[in-house]
Scaffold this active site. Sequence first.
Site, PDB file in Angstrom:
ATOM      1  N   SER A  39     -16.276 -16.536 -34.398  1.00 28.15           N
ATOM      2  CA  SER A  39     -17.333 -16.283 -33.696  1.00 28.15           C
ATOM      3  C   SER A  39     -18.761 -17.441 -33.827  1.00 28.15           C
ATOM      4  O   SER A  39     -19.530 -17.315 -33.461  1.00 28.15           O
ATOM      5  CB  SER A  39     -17.967 -14.834 -33.929  1.00 28.15           C
ATOM      6  OG  SER A  39     -18.201 -14.819 -35.447  1.00 28.15           O
ATOM      7  N   ASN A 126     -20.105  -6.846 -43.400  1.00 28.56           N
ATOM      8  CA  ASN A 126     -20.636  -5.734 -42.272  1.00 28.56           C
ATOM      9  C   ASN A 126     -21.934  -5.329 -42.323  1.00 28.56           C
ATOM     10  O   ASN A 126     -22.455  -5.163 -41.307  1.00 28.56           O
ATOM     11  CB  ASN A 126     -19.544  -4.554 -42.676  1.00 28.56           C
ATOM     12  CG  ASN A 126     -18.295  -4.746 -42.507  1.00 28.56           C
ATOM     13  OD1 ASN A 126     -17.869  -5.764 -41.930  1.00 28.56           O
ATOM     14  ND2 ASN A 126     -17.215  -3.860 -42.789  1.00 28.56           N
ATOM     15  N   THR A 171     -43.069   1.963   3.869  1.00 29.31           N
ATOM     16  CA  THR A 171     -42.002   2.741   3.401  1.00 29.31           C
ATOM     17  C   THR A 171     -40.468   2.726   4.326  1.00 29.31           C
ATOM     18  O   THR A 171     -41.073   2.292   5.602  1.00 29.31           O
ATOM     19  CB  THR A 171     -42.119   4.135   3.411  1.00 29.31           C
ATOM     20  OG1 THR A 171     -42.474   4.632   4.890  1.00 29.31           O
ATOM     21  CG2 THR A 171     -43.500   4.496   2.378  1.00 29.31           C
ATOM     22  N   HIS A 172     -39.411   2.675   3.863  1.00 32.28           N
ATOM     23  CA  HIS A 172     -38.346   2.241   4.467  1.00 32.28           C
ATOM     24  C   HIS A 172     -38.561   0.945   5.145  1.00 32.28           C
ATOM     25  O   HIS A 172     -37.991   0.599   6.061  1.00 32.28           O
ATOM     26  CB  HIS A 172     -38.121   3.444   5.747  1.00 32.28           C
ATOM     27  CG  HIS A 172     -38.200   4.839   5.399  1.00 32.28           C
ATOM     28  ND1 HIS A 172     -37.086   5.439   5.135  1.00 32.28           N
ATOM     29  CD2 HIS A 172     -39.435   5.609   5.147  1.00 32.28           C
ATOM     30  CE1 HIS A 172     -37.690   6.677   4.764  1.00 32.28           C
ATOM     31  NE2 HIS A 172     -38.800   6.663   4.823  1.00 32.28           N
ATOM     32  N   SER A 293     -33.720 -27.829   1.906  1.00 32.28           N
ATOM     33  CA  SER A 293     -32.498 -27.847   2.472  1.00 32.28           C
ATOM     34  C   SER A 293     -31.837 -29.375   2.744  1.00 32.28           C
ATOM     35  O   SER A 293     -32.868 -30.282   3.229  1.00 32.28           O
ATOM     36  CB  SER A 293     -32.403 -26.980   3.678  1.00 32.28           C
ATOM     37  OG  SER A 293     -31.161 -27.484   4.408  1.00 32.28           O
ATOM     38  N   LYS A 299     -37.010 -26.492   6.260  1.00 31.09           N
ATOM     39  CA  LYS A 299     -36.790 -25.349   5.167  1.00 31.09           C
ATOM     40  C   LYS A 299     -37.372 -25.552   3.783  1.00 31.09           C
ATOM     41  O   LYS A 299     -37.594 -26.559   3.413  1.00 31.09           O
ATOM     42  CB  LYS A 299     -35.270 -25.034   4.780  1.00 31.09           C
ATOM     43  CG  LYS A 299     -34.385 -24.746   5.690  1.00 31.09           C
ATOM     44  CD  LYS A 299     -34.545 -23.023   6.125  1.00 31.09           C
ATOM     45  CE  LYS A 299     -34.145 -22.156   4.916  1.00 31.09           C
ATOM     46  NZ  LYS A 299     -32.450 -22.264   5.293  1.00 31.09           N
ATOM     47  N   GLU A 306     -34.768 -16.140  -5.749  1.00 27.82           N
ATOM     48  CA  GLU A 306     -33.440 -15.737  -5.567  1.00 27.82           C
ATOM     49  C   GLU A 306     -32.747 -15.439  -6.698  1.00 27.82           C
ATOM     50  O   GLU A 306     -31.949 -14.609  -7.063  1.00 27.82           O
ATOM     51  CB  GLU A 306     -32.677 -16.627  -4.454  1.00 27.82           C
ATOM     52  CG  GLU A 306     -33.309 -16.508  -3.040  1.00 27.82           C
ATOM     53  CD  GLU A 306     -33.080 -17.730  -2.162  1.00 27.82           C
ATOM     54  OE1 GLU A 306     -31.975 -17.408  -1.565  1.00 27.82           O
ATOM     55  OE2 GLU A 306     -33.521 -18.609  -2.181  1.00 27.82           O
ATOM     56  N   LYS A 341     -22.429  -9.858 -29.829  1.00 32.85           N
ATOM     57  CA  LYS A 341     -23.372 -11.050 -29.448  1.00 32.85           C
ATOM     58  C   LYS A 341     -23.409 -11.697 -28.042  1.00 32.85           C
ATOM     59  O   LYS A 341     -24.673 -12.090 -27.612  1.00 32.85           O
ATOM     60  CB  LYS A 341     -23.240 -11.796 -30.700  1.00 32.85           C
ATOM     61  CG  LYS A 341     -23.556 -11.226 -32.074  1.00 32.85           C
ATOM     62  CD  LYS A 341     -22.963 -12.022 -33.275  1.00 32.85           C
ATOM     63  CE  LYS A 341     -22.688 -11.084 -34.409  1.00 32.85           C
ATOM     64  NZ  LYS A 341     -21.644 -10.111 -34.244  1.00 32.85           N
TER      65      LYS A 341
HETATM   66  N1  ARG Z   1     -18.471 -12.176 -37.501  1.00 28.42           N
HETATM   67  C1  ARG Z   1     -18.491 -10.620 -37.707  1.00 28.42           C
HETATM   68  C2  ARG Z   1     -19.186  -9.961 -36.501  1.00 28.42           C
HETATM   69  O1  ARG Z   1     -19.779 -10.580 -35.825  1.00 28.42           O
HETATM   70  C3  ARG Z   1     -19.015 -10.807 -38.925  1.00 28.42           C
HETATM   71  C4  ARG Z   1     -18.454  -9.276 -39.787  1.00 28.42           C
HETATM   72  C5  ARG Z   1     -17.088  -9.444 -40.044  1.00 28.42           C
HETATM   73  N2  ARG Z   1     -16.685  -8.266 -40.987  1.00 28.42           N
HETATM   74  C6  ARG Z   1     -15.226  -7.950 -41.368  1.00 28.42           C
HETATM   75  N3  ARG Z   1     -14.958  -7.175 -41.910  1.00 28.42           N
HETATM   76  N4  ARG Z   1     -14.392  -8.997 -40.846  1.00 28.42           N
HETATM   77  O2  ARG Z   1     -18.926  -8.911 -36.418  1.00 28.42           O
END
Ligand code: ARG
Length: 481
Positions: A39, A126, A171-172, A293, A299, A306, A341
């Site tokens: 990650s 964790n 409205t509408h 444009s 334009k 947008e 993430k």
């Molecule tokens: N890179 C992991 C995450 O974003 C970190 C936690 C990893 N924990 C594990 N028990 N492998 O969740």
Amino acid sequence: MSARKSSNKPATKAKQANSMWGGRFAAGPAAIMTEINASIRFDKRLYRQDIAGSIAHCRMLVKQGLISAADGKKIIAGLETILREIEAGKLKIDLALEDIHMHVEARLKELIGEPAGRLHTARSRNDQVATDFRLWVRDAIDRIDAGLRDLQEKLLARAEEYAATVMPGFTHLQAAQPVTFGHHLLAYVEMVGRDRGRLKDARERLNESPLGAAALAGTSLPIDRESTARALGFRAPMANSLDAVSDRDYALEFLSAAAICAVHLSRLAEEIVIWTSAQFRFITLSDAFTTGSSIMPQKRNPDAAELVRGKVGRIIGDLNALLITMKGLPMTYGKDMQEDKEPTFDAVDNLELCIAATAGMIADLKANADRMHAAAGEGYTTATDLADWCVRKLNMPFRNAHHVAGRIVRLAEQQDKPLEALSLKEMQSVEPRITKEIFAVLGVDNSVKSRVSYGGTAPANVKKQIARWRKLLAKDGKHAR
Ligand code: ARG
């Protein structure tokens, strides 16, 4: 993607088992395992929070006598060096080291040797990742809140300028009644105010510390979770270690608030697109917020609006992505949660862009007051004022007054003229008690001026609401918490 090998052979360099957790592993992972597991490419964005969390944890370990003061000093100095290195763009990415947590620890080992291995005492990745991510989302909330506050200020400035500028209210998407442009802009100040309220609520619940929950069950070592919580600006440690490592409500709540906020910005963007069109011409945006444009020289496209309108799709998608990732997960941590993430980062990046672009457009726009005023009277928008006059002056039940006004509108429509162009006689042919006083309420300026009920569109109300908001904003400071 097609070039990727799905062989089961270990990744070339990582033949040996992982140095962080490889005690019971005889061989390294397959190349594709390393690839799917890593990650670091995205969670490197957590480096500042990761190092802050580690420093707080280390100080606590020293205070509790779990590591020596000398080791603690080396660890903290090492972490500070790593912070500077990463800030200088010197993070060396190695997929075998999976994530930001292991990258920092591995670099610490290179820098200070054996004491680096003591930092992970009474901690797991964790609780570490849950802590880092909470801190990151908290920072994002504070930045977004500041951006929204700025947007409110810009809206207020324009509302003040256009407090008495009359436009059609819809409205509408059909012309309904005349309103003031200031009142219309203040509607968005209210929406943004609720967005900020939701973010504030989310921040409040987010602000508890998972650190020290360890892998899932707590630890047998005498740690002090209160002190790490305090050091990191959390209100308190989380009460349940299982919940602490498995909860991602804070990201979901943030994403929900972000999605609603993005919807508000998208609605305003849609109005900007409509208002700048040749058919409406209610406002113009300068060259700073439009593009041309390549084929049609006339334009001037409202691309920024947008894109704000377009980006709501991905932000709602980000919320959905994480909701679906979480929905089937048993307690406690599952690697699925590493997928929390990217959607969150994406939502933050894009929402921040949308807020800044919206604030920019609001500051930039120029209202075409004459055009708005003319449009405000089109479509018999003062018919309700006529009915209200009959209620006020002739003591008519509103339903009857509505009927009278409807017949007068039909008369005007048949002759293709505005209400005020009808003669008194013509009006009296529908309701004989109507007097010439009626003409005073048929103009759009008088119409908006008369709407002084609380929350109504009258310029006097707009000014009062602006003053109320200014007071509120002054009270909540630059960074509302
Ligand atoms: N890179 C992991 C995450 O974003 C970190 C936690 C990893 N924990 C594990 N028990 N492998 O969740």
